[in-house]
Design a protein around this motif. Structure first.
Motif: not given
Length: 378
Positions: A48-52, A151-158
């Motif tokens: 998923k795209p994540v924040s800047r 984490d794939k839902v909450n923190k996909p950037y990890l």
């Protein structure tokens, strides 16, 4: 207690057909050079795209069928990607808290015993800091290994959730952290500190690992976090520093203050850390205070505990002037409390959006850092 990598340009067919994927962009892509993040030569899965603030410089917003093109990437770039994934795996904001806490407690012990300072203690201090970072890395790493789906839902950037770090590599890292930390502490700091360090690793393990997985139970979860990040870190570092100076352990007013303050602060971190994760926790039936009581109530509860912390700090400076520098402690904590009230107001005005909640949680960590930065001087 914070790397960029070059990217490989490839060409895709003029029109890429649509396909069904919740993580990929569902639109034709015109032919143009695109970049692809590859991990050690293999294409990474789409995330998923994540924040800047969390997006890597060369991340892409759509999946690409790159095949074996990644094998052409320079080895230096693949190593850089791996180092970047390992750094994110360590959760840098927790390392800053651990490092600042260690520095603050060591500084306090040295300030109280200036005549006993020796340069020969520097290596021991640095080895102790490395052991604490290893312990921190083990605890946050084992949590990521057992929380991949969440984490794939909450923190996909990890890095594991994003496909930047394999589970096998993650296991090698956490095993290294545990073994290295235990060896350093065992050989340099004696049996008592070794037992405290082992207790910290044990609590971090049962927090995340089945069948106990204590993070499922809100009270047990925040007590574990408060114990490890609050009491064990502060008491352990101060005890070890005095022992290295050849002194027996002795409480002082400032050390009692910071240990109590940070333990309560760690409680706040424990109950507010789940605020940005409510969506994933509900999906996977993880019971937290945020899912039970609601985001708004937990934000108010956490803010209230911190305000109480600051009020007690101001009163301590008033009633024990011989132990604290009033001119610094009182205005500093008034400023921290006022900033907290303002941030809680901003969160309320934003109607508790996910972005606002994440910003509020980051601000709480900044207050945590600020308290440790202030401590040696109070």
């Amino acid at each position: 207690m914070d790397l960029s990598s070059a990217s490989t340009s490839i060409r895709v067919p003029p029109i890429v057909p649509r396909w069904n994927s919740s993580y990929c962009m569902k639109m034709p892509i015109k032919a143009k050079p695109i970049t692809s993040n590859l991990f050690l030569g293999f294409p990474r899965s789409c995330s998923k795209p994540v924040s800047r603030g969390q997006r890597r410089p060369n991340s892409i917003m759509a999946c690409s069928q790159v095949g074996a093109a990644g094998s052409d990437r320079p080895i230096a770039d693949r190593i850089s990607d791996f180092k970047d994934a390992c750094w994110r795996f360590l959760r840098p904001h927790t390392i800053r808290g651990t490092a600042l806490g260690s520095f603050a407690l060591v500084s306090r012990a040295l300030i109280e015993n200036k005549d006993l300072i020796k340069w020969s203690l520097l290596f021991k201090a640095l080895s102790g800091l490395f052991a604490l970072i290893c312990g921190n890395g083990y605890i946050v790493g084992i949590n990521q290994i057992y929380d991949i789906s969440i984490d794939k839902v909450n923190k996909p950037y990890l890095p594991i959730a994003a496909g930047d770090l394999s589970v096998q590599s993650a296991w090698l890292l956490v095993i290294f952290f545990a073994v290295a930390g235990l060896l350093i502490v065992g050989f340099n700091f004696g049996p008592f500190i070794f037992s405290l360090y082992t207790l910290g690793l044990f609590l971090g393990t049962i927090y995340s690992v089945p069948p106990l997985r204590m993070k499922r139970f809100p009270v047990a979860a925040f007590l574990i976090i408060a114990t490890v990040r609050g009491f064990l870190l502060n008491f352990g570092v101060y005890y070890a520093t005095r022992a290295a100076l050849g002194l027996t352990f002795q409480w002082s007013f400032p050390v009692v203050f910071i240990t109590t303050f940070v333990t309560l602060f760690a409680l706040v971190i424990a109950i507010t850390k789940d605020l940005p994760d409510v969506e994933g926790d509900r999906k996977y039936q993880i019971s937290t205070f945020a899912t039970k009581l609601g985001v708004r109530n937990i934000a108010f509860l956490g803010s209230g505990i911190l305000l109480l912390n600051y009020i007690v700090s101001i009163l301590a400076a008033i009633y024990w002037p011989q132990a604290f520098r009033r001119w610094l402690m009182i205005p500093a904590h008034i400023f921290f409390a006022s900033s907290l009230i303002f941030q809680a107001w901003i969160l309320e005005q934003a109607n508790y959006t996910k972005e606002a909640i994440s910003g509020f949680y980051r601000f709480i960590w900044n207050l945590f850092y600020a308290e440790y930065a202030l401590f040696p001087f109070i």
